[in-house]
Design an enzyme around this catalytic site. Sequence first.
Site, PDB file in Angstrom:
ATOM      1  N   ARG A 165       0.948  -1.053   0.024  1.00 39.20           N
ATOM      2  CA  ARG A 165       0.031   0.036   0.094  1.00 39.20           C
ATOM      3  C   ARG A 165       1.013   1.150  -0.160  1.00 39.20           C
ATOM      4  O   ARG A 165       1.645   1.514   0.920  1.00 39.20           O
ATOM      5  CB  ARG A 165      -1.087   0.146   1.210  1.00 39.20           C
TER       6      ARG A 165
ATOM      7  N   HIS B 270      -7.173   0.561  -6.680  1.00 42.64           N
ATOM      8  CA  HIS B 270      -7.469  -0.292  -5.366  1.00 42.64           C
ATOM      9  C   HIS B 270      -8.061  -1.388  -6.187  1.00 42.64           C
ATOM     10  O   HIS B 270      -9.400  -1.773  -5.764  1.00 42.64           O
ATOM     11  CB  HIS B 270      -8.421   0.390  -4.454  1.00 42.64           C
TER      12      HIS B 270
ATOM     13  N   GLN C 257      -9.839  -4.385  -3.735  1.00 47.07           N
ATOM     14  CA  GLN C 257     -11.115  -3.914  -3.400  1.00 47.07           C
ATOM     15  C   GLN C 257     -12.242  -4.267  -4.439  1.00 47.07           C
ATOM     16  O   GLN C 257     -13.402  -4.757  -4.241  1.00 47.07           O
ATOM     17  CB  GLN C 257     -11.101  -2.669  -3.288  1.00 47.07           C
TER      18      GLN C 257
ATOM     19  N   ASP D 161     -17.675   5.980  -1.214  1.00 48.42           N
ATOM     20  CA  ASP D 161     -16.277   5.850  -0.708  1.00 48.42           C
ATOM     21  C   ASP D 161     -16.077   7.031   0.176  1.00 48.42           C
ATOM     22  O   ASP D 161     -16.757   8.296  -0.078  1.00 48.42           O
ATOM     23  CB  ASP D 161     -15.180   5.669  -1.689  1.00 48.42           C
TER      24      ASP D 161
ATOM     25  N   CYS E  32     -16.576   0.513   0.327  1.00 52.23           N
ATOM     26  CA  CYS E  32     -15.342  -0.356   0.412  1.00 52.23           C
ATOM     27  C   CYS E  32     -14.914  -0.260   2.111  1.00 52.23           C
ATOM     28  O   CYS E  32     -13.813  -1.231   2.390  1.00 52.23           O
ATOM     29  CB  CYS E  32     -14.033   0.197  -0.165  1.00 52.23           C
TER      30      CYS E  32
ATOM     31  N   ARG F 277     -12.700  -9.718   0.601  1.00 53.33           N
ATOM     32  CA  ARG F 277     -11.332  -9.413   0.261  1.00 53.33           C
ATOM     33  C   ARG F 277     -10.305 -10.451   0.408  1.00 53.33           C
ATOM     34  O   ARG F 277      -9.529 -10.769  -0.111  1.00 53.33           O
ATOM     35  CB  ARG F 277     -10.844  -8.131   1.089  1.00 53.33           C
TER      36      ARG F 277
HETATM   37  N1  NVA Z   1     -10.223   6.068  -1.415  1.00 56.71           N
HETATM   38  C1  NVA Z   1     -10.175   5.734   0.004  1.00 56.71           C
HETATM   39  C2  NVA Z   1     -10.090   4.217   0.053  1.00 56.71           C
HETATM   40  C3  NVA Z   1      -9.915   3.611   1.320  1.00 56.71           C
HETATM   41  C4  NVA Z   1      -9.884   2.045   1.345  1.00 56.71           C
HETATM   42  C5  NVA Z   1      -8.403   6.216   0.373  1.00 56.71           C
HETATM   43  O1  NVA Z   1      -7.810   6.100  -0.444  1.00 56.71           O
HETATM   44  O2  NVA Z   1      -8.262   6.399   1.613  1.00 56.71           O
HETATM   45  N1   CP Z   2     -11.056  -1.229   2.145  1.00 58.46           N
HETATM   46  C1   CP Z   2      -9.790  -1.125   2.595  1.00 58.46           C
HETATM   47  O1   CP Z   2      -8.814  -1.291   1.776  1.00 58.46           O
HETATM   48  O2   CP Z   2      -9.880  -1.103   3.840  1.00 58.46           O
HETATM   49  P1   CP Z   2      -8.429  -0.815   4.748  1.00 58.46           P
HETATM   50  O3   CP Z   2      -7.934   0.583   4.549  1.00 58.46           O
HETATM   51  O4   CP Z   2      -8.985  -1.002   5.875  1.00 58.46           O
HETATM   52  O5   CP Z   2      -7.410  -2.058   4.255  1.00 58.46           O
END
Ligand code: NVA
Ligand code: CP
Length: 316
Positions: free
Chosen positions: A104, A131, A134, A231, A271, A299
């Site tokens: 990540r 992502h 997801q 989201d 998500c 997931r």
């Molecule tokens: N758009 C959000 C998704 C979290 C899973 C972020 O990037 O924080």
């Molecule tokens: N949806 C998702 O990716 O959750 P986390 O940020 O908890 O990994």
Amino acid sequence: MKNKEKKRDFISFADFTRDEICDILLLAARLKKKRTSHVLRGKTVGLIFQKPSTRTAVSFAVGVIQLGGHPLILNADILQIKRGESPRDTGRVLSRYLDAIVIRAHRHDEIMEMAGFADIPVINGLTDLEHPCQVLADLLTIMEYKKFKNPKALKGFRLAYLGDGNNVAHSWMLAAAMFGMKLSLACPKGYEPRADYVGLAQNANTVGGGSISVMADPKLAVQGAEAVYTDVWVSMGQEAESQKRSAIFSPYQLNKSLLSLAKPGALVMHCLPAHRGEEITEEVLEGPNSVVFDQAENRLHVQKAVLTALLTRKRA
Ligand code: NVA
Ligand code: CP
């Protein structure tokens, strides 16, 4: 040395063909029934996080264990990445110890660089641009609720996405194009998906029957939708913009009134993590149409399928 030629990555939803995604979804459905296997026996998967995570971190770690392997969760703050070691050197070094990397990252180009120099598969656990894991879980969730045995049955499915046209939206556009789905994205002006993703989705839209429409009006996007997805308004790393974003995104809140414009029984998707009272109301998130915790569970199953596909040719 591992054989660099043969490794595959999953950085963008478009890294797999439609047939490969179909195989992964079908394998995920099988793995949901039969939880354990030994396909990762003796293998170690590094899970690197430059941002917080609950679902991605835990589901990948548990998934690796259920496949017989060893997960190594690494907060990027304890790695030399924190002090500026390049993604390319990190990827080359970690390739000598690990069998795959899930990362990540703040920036998509960091993952691209790492994958370009790593001899082992690199999997995107979220970047600013995509992502993909997801959205795989989201597709499996829709298949389950719609009782689609074959992922190709997703063709023509109508999904409305409300909010920021960033990572989740981009992966959704590629997925919708690949499966010929009808995706309407309602995004405030200035927060639309990137033009290059609109172009990529248009090019990927080869199955026919699908459409990707970006608009400003959330009511228009939701009309007749079979699923409504939202989201957070403030993604990780954008906290300084919270106040400004709250004002801009408030017309896009997924609430009872907006949901009433969708097809009766439309799935409510998110998500997670959710901010109740911001992008979604408590009532809708906890309502009868909500499938958000199934998305979260899935997931685990889809990522096990991705790991199996990338690390072995054998079926679990
Ligand atoms: N758009 C959000 C998704 C979290 C899973 C972020 O990037 O924080
Ligand atoms: N949806 C998702 O990716 O959750 P986390 O940020 O908890 O990994």
